[in-house]
Design an enzyme around this catalytic site. Sequence first.
Site, mmCIF file in Angstrom:
data_model
loop_
_atom_site.group_PDB
_atom_site.id
_atom_site.type_symbol
_atom_site.label_atom_id
_atom_site.label_comp_id
_atom_site.label_asym_id
_atom_site.label_seq_id
_atom_site.Cartn_x
_atom_site.Cartn_y
_atom_site.Cartn_z
ATOM 1 N N HIS A 287 63.061 -1.341 61.177
ATOM 2 C CA HIS A 287 64.387 -0.733 61.052
ATOM 3 C C HIS A 287 65.350 -1.585 61.854
ATOM 4 O O HIS A 287 64.982 -2.118 62.902
ATOM 5 C CB HIS A 287 64.383 0.693 61.624
ATOM 6 C CG HIS A 287 65.769 1.250 61.799
ATOM 7 N ND1 HIS A 287 66.476 1.799 60.759
ATOM 8 C CD2 HIS A 287 66.593 1.267 62.874
ATOM 9 C CE1 HIS A 287 67.683 2.162 61.199
ATOM 10 N NE2 HIS A 287 67.783 1.846 62.476
ATOM 11 N N PHE B 269 63.294 11.093 48.694
ATOM 12 C CA PHE B 269 62.213 10.482 49.477
ATOM 13 C C PHE B 269 62.236 10.906 50.942
ATOM 14 O O PHE B 269 61.442 10.421 51.749
ATOM 15 C CB PHE B 269 62.284 8.948 49.379
ATOM 16 C CG PHE B 269 63.612 8.358 49.795
ATOM 17 C CD1 PHE B 269 63.886 8.100 51.132
ATOM 18 C CD2 PHE B 269 64.593 8.064 48.853
ATOM 19 C CE1 PHE B 269 65.109 7.574 51.537
ATOM 20 C CE2 PHE B 269 65.827 7.528 49.245
ATOM 21 C CZ PHE B 269 66.074 7.277 50.593
#
Length: 167
Positions: free
Chosen positions: A126, A59
């Site tokens: 994140h 990915f």
Amino acid sequence: MAIEQTLVLVKPDGLKKSLTGNILSRLSEARLEIAGTKMVRVSRQLAEEHYEALKGKPFFEELISYIMGDFHQRRKVMALVYHGEDTITKMRRICGATNPEEAESQTIRGAYGRITTSGIYENVVHSSANAEEAEREIKLWFAPDEVVYQIFPVKVVEMNIKKLVWS
Ligand code: UDP
Ligand code: MG
């Protein structure tokens, strides 16, 4: 418990969905200080350096496109440095598990994240995973004078550089 700093990013999906306010409210429940914040235009180089540990994952290319904003028509993220006791663990906990389908629903990722039909995790934020990663990431995203408390060593260097200033 030691004073730590951690890097938090509001990813392009979080910005596009107007979640910045909600995310900052959730994060403020940890009673930590924001020591630095800015909007950052994410270059391919910055994206690849940030996720260098994931190079080779299936990915990876899509992840780079995602963090650069290609899927959300905005090439920017909001970057924050949080400062205080046990910051890294506290922020990771509020953000939740990487996979938004597995993240607990009261976490940011559980509440707002999704997996796209092509399989990429759009998980809104994140947050640095550990002390080593936090130090590397803060140094990658912020210059020392962009953080109000410097917990990592700094030095003064003389430079002859071209710089953008107001004309
Ligand atoms: N990611 C993904 N699919 C995966 C694993 C990770 O799309 O199977 C993306 C997701 O956006 C994640 C980022 O890659 O936040 C970094 O992955 P990591 O394992 O470091 O998770 P994190 O530290 O962000 O929880
Ligand atoms: Mg990670």
